[in-house]
Design a protein around this motif. Structure first.
Motif, PDB file in Angstrom:
ATOM      1  N   UNK A   1     -29.413  -4.452  -4.735  1.00 40.15           N
ATOM      2  CA  UNK A   1     -30.663  -4.329  -5.503  1.00 40.15           C
ATOM      3  C   UNK A   1     -30.765  -2.986  -6.243  1.00 40.15           C
ATOM      4  N   UNK A   2     -29.690  -2.224  -6.216  1.00 43.95           N
ATOM      5  CA  UNK A   2     -29.642  -0.954  -6.939  1.00 43.95           C
ATOM      6  C   UNK A   2     -28.755  -1.103  -8.167  1.00 43.95           C
ATOM      7  N   UNK A   3     -29.047  -0.329  -9.192  1.00 44.92           N
ATOM      8  CA  UNK A   3     -28.264  -0.404 -10.423  1.00 44.92           C
ATOM      9  C   UNK A   3     -27.434   0.851 -10.660  1.00 44.92           C
ATOM     10  N   UNK A   4     -27.878   1.973 -10.117  1.00 48.96           N
ATOM     11  CA  UNK A   4     -27.159   3.220 -10.345  1.00 48.96           C
ATOM     12  C   UNK A   4     -27.413   4.149  -9.160  1.00 48.96           C
ATOM     13  N   UNK A   5     -26.381   4.930  -8.847  1.00 47.41           N
ATOM     14  CA  UNK A   5     -26.513   5.886  -7.760  1.00 47.41           C
ATOM     15  C   UNK A   5     -25.660   7.106  -8.061  1.00 47.41           C
ATOM     16  N   UNK A   6     -26.156   8.283  -7.662  1.00 39.71           N
ATOM     17  CA  UNK A   6     -25.448   9.529  -7.911  1.00 39.71           C
ATOM     18  C   UNK A   6     -25.172  10.235  -6.598  1.00 39.71           C
ATOM     19  N   UNK A   7     -24.046  10.924  -6.552  1.00 43.78           N
ATOM     20  CA  UNK A   7     -23.734  11.780  -5.420  1.00 43.78           C
ATOM     21  C   UNK A   7     -22.840  12.887  -5.939  1.00 43.78           C
ATOM     22  N   UNK A   8     -23.415  14.088  -6.111  1.00 44.33           N
ATOM     23  CA  UNK A   8     -22.629  15.188  -6.651  1.00 44.33           C
ATOM     24  C   UNK A   8     -22.074  14.856  -8.022  1.00 44.33           C
ATOM     25  N   UNK A   9     -20.742  14.935  -8.157  1.00 43.63           N
ATOM     26  CA  UNK A   9     -20.093  14.633  -9.446  1.00 43.63           C
ATOM     27  C   UNK A   9     -19.808  13.137  -9.619  1.00 43.63           C
ATOM     28  N   UNK A  10     -20.249  12.335  -8.678  1.00 41.32           N
ATOM     29  CA  UNK A  10     -19.994  10.894  -8.740  1.00 41.32           C
ATOM     30  C   UNK A  10     -21.217  10.143  -9.251  1.00 41.32           C
ATOM     31  N   UNK A  11     -20.944   9.151 -10.090  1.00 43.17           N
ATOM     32  CA  UNK A  11     -22.004   8.253 -10.544  1.00 43.17           C
ATOM     33  C   UNK A  11     -21.463   6.844 -10.463  1.00 43.17           C
ATOM     34  N   UNK A  12     -22.195   5.989  -9.761  1.00 48.59           N
ATOM     35  CA  UNK A  12     -21.776   4.601  -9.598  1.00 48.59           C
ATOM     36  C   UNK A  12     -22.831   3.700 -10.218  1.00 48.59           C
ATOM     37  N   UNK A  13     -22.375   2.695 -10.936  1.00 45.72           N
ATOM     38  CA  UNK A  13     -23.269   1.673 -11.459  1.00 45.72           C
ATOM     39  C   UNK A  13     -22.869   0.322 -10.901  1.00 45.72           C
ATOM     40  N   UNK A  14     -23.819  -0.567 -10.831  1.00 43.55           N
ATOM     41  CA  UNK A  14     -23.573  -1.917 -10.339  1.00 43.55           C
ATOM     42  C   UNK A  14     -24.294  -2.908 -11.236  1.00 43.55           C
ATOM     43  N   UNK A  15     -23.567  -3.906 -11.714  1.00 44.96           N
ATOM     44  CA  UNK A  15     -24.142  -4.975 -12.511  1.00 44.96           C
ATOM     45  C   UNK A  15     -23.840  -6.286 -11.796  1.00 44.96           C
ATOM     46  N   UNK A  16     -24.805  -6.781 -11.036  1.00 45.51           N
ATOM     47  CA  UNK A  16     -24.550  -7.984 -10.240  1.00 45.51           C
ATOM     48  C   UNK A  16     -24.434  -9.229 -11.113  1.00 45.51           C
ATOM     49  N   UNK A  17     -25.020  -9.205 -12.295  1.00 47.93           N
ATOM     50  CA  UNK A  17     -24.905 -10.372 -13.169  1.00 47.93           C
ATOM     51  C   UNK A  17     -23.485 -10.517 -13.699  1.00 47.93           C
ATOM     52  N   UNK A  18     -22.807  -9.394 -13.883  1.00 46.36           N
ATOM     53  CA  UNK A  18     -21.414  -9.414 -14.340  1.00 46.36           C
ATOM     54  C   UNK A  18     -20.436  -9.254 -13.186  1.00 46.36           C
ATOM     55  N   UNK A  19     -20.960  -9.078 -11.983  1.00 50.76           N
ATOM     56  CA  UNK A  19     -20.118  -8.844 -10.802  1.00 50.76           C
ATOM     57  C   UNK A  19     -19.135  -7.709 -11.086  1.00 50.76           C
ATOM     58  N   UNK A  20     -19.692  -6.576 -11.456  1.00 44.27           N
ATOM     59  CA  UNK A  20     -18.828  -5.440 -11.755  1.00 44.27           C
ATOM     60  C   UNK A  20     -19.523  -4.132 -11.376  1.00 44.27           C
ATOM     61  N   UNK A  21     -18.699  -3.117 -11.157  1.00 46.21           N
ATOM     62  CA  UNK A  21     -19.179  -1.791 -10.818  1.00 46.21           C
ATOM     63  C   UNK A  21     -18.283  -0.775 -11.497  1.00 46.21           C
ATOM     64  N   UNK A  22     -18.820   0.410 -11.731  1.00 48.11           N
ATOM     65  CA  UNK A  22     -17.991   1.480 -12.255  1.00 48.11           C
ATOM     66  C   UNK A  22     -18.245   2.748 -11.461  1.00 48.11           C
ATOM     67  N   UNK A  23     -17.186   3.543 -11.343  1.00 40.80           N
ATOM     68  CA  UNK A  23     -17.262   4.853 -10.709  1.00 40.80           C
ATOM     69  C   UNK A  23     -16.898   5.890 -11.755  1.00 40.80           C
ATOM     70  N   UNK A  24     -17.795   6.839 -11.967  1.00 45.87           N
ATOM     71  CA  UNK A  24     -17.556   7.935 -12.907  1.00 45.87           C
ATOM     72  C   UNK A  24     -17.446   9.226 -12.115  1.00 45.87           C
ATOM     73  N   UNK A  25     -16.360   9.942 -12.333  1.00 45.35           N
ATOM     74  CA  UNK A  25     -16.194  11.276 -11.753  1.00 45.35           C
ATOM     75  C   UNK A  25     -16.282  12.254 -12.913  1.00 45.35           C
ATOM     76  N   UNK A  26     -17.274  13.115 -12.872  1.00 49.92           N
ATOM     77  CA  UNK A  26     -17.440  14.074 -13.974  1.00 49.92           C
ATOM     78  C   UNK A  26     -16.719  15.378 -13.665  1.00 49.92           C
ATOM     79  N   UNK A  27     -16.339  16.076 -14.718  1.00 44.13           N
ATOM     80  CA  UNK A  27     -15.697  17.391 -14.598  1.00 44.13           C
ATOM     81  C   UNK A  27     -14.592  17.355 -13.538  1.00 44.13           C
ATOM     82  N   UNK A  28     -13.624  16.497 -13.743  1.00 49.78           N
ATOM     83  CA  UNK A  28     -12.594  16.266 -12.723  1.00 49.78           C
ATOM     84  C   UNK A  28     -11.793  17.528 -12.404  1.00 49.78           C
TER      85      UNK A  28
END
Lengths: 114, 113
Positions: A52-79
């Motif tokens: 039931x969540x669409x986006x979440x952050x933890x430090x340099x990490x950002x995760x998104x979730x799209x349940x309608x597309x059954x997909x998620x992405x992980x973004x690592x910033x300033x690697x």
């Protein structure tokens, strides 16, 4: 069997750049988790996002979730070079209170060049 | 506190032999999981314990594989008549309850020659 598939299979970037990894899955889920693994051994839990969540952050990490597309992405910033590892998404499709076996994808190998 | 520990870290055995892999979960964690990871792949679920009982063993590949957790803490994964295809890293994880994130151990790398 593997439910999730990460994309790309391998990613090479320069230090300081952002890294984006994608995960697709097949069935309905309770939550989706991202893990990191160094040298093919123990996995480290990074972040959990509920269905039931669409986006979440933890430090340099950002995760998104799209349940309608059954997909998620992980973004690592300033690697950083230390971010070099394999990254796996894992889905939890169990019903509340039941067994919570995780179904993992095949992973993205991230290489951060100094 | 201490994390999940697994012993041995590496095990080399001959085809046909019997092996035992041990997992010590985080103290107080009631849920314990075993996974198997082949080279270049993500972990695959084998079995899940809630307390002493195997709540879900649907991932065990065949009857050569068996796992126990007699006192609800330490677990042992047992493989009989090992085959070369059993070679993999065997990972153990535990969590406070089934709904929480899973904490993984470093794994046991099993090589069957």
């Amino acid at each position: 069997s593997q439910q999730g598939e990460e994309d790309p299979q391998a990613l090479s970037i320069q230090e300081g750049e952002n890294a984006t990894m994608n995960c697709s899955y097949k069935t309905s889920i309770n939550n989706l988790q991202w893990y990191r693994q160094n040298s093919g051994r123990g996995l480290v839990h990074l972040i959990l996002i509920r269905s039931n969540e669409r986006e979440k952050h933890s430090g340099r990490l950002r995760v998104t979730l799209d349940t309608s597309k059954k997909s998620s992405s992980l973004l690592i910033t300033a690697s950083r070079a230390a971010d070099t590892a394999s990254y796996f998404c894992a889905t939890d499709a169990g019903i509340s209170g039941s067994a919570r076996q995780l179904t993992f994808g095949s992973g993205t190998q991230l290489t951060v060049l100094p | 506190g201490a994390g999940v520990s697994q012993t041995p870290s590496n095990k080399v055995t001959e085809k046909g032999k019997y092996v035992e892999l041990r997992c010590d979960p985080i103290s107080g964690h009631t849920a314990l999981y075993w996974y198997r990871q082949s080279l270049g792949q993500g972990p695959e679920f084998l079995i899940y314990f809630q307390g002493t009982g195997a709540a879900d063993d649907s991932g065990l590949p065949n009857d050569r594989f068996f796992a126990v957790r007699p006192e609800g803490s330490v677990s042992t994964l047992k493989i009989q008549r090992t085959e070369r295809g059993d070679s993999a890293v065997y990972l153990c994880a535990s969590s406070p309850t089934p709904e929480y994130e899973q904490y993984f151990g470093p794994g046991t790398r099993l090589t069957v020659t």
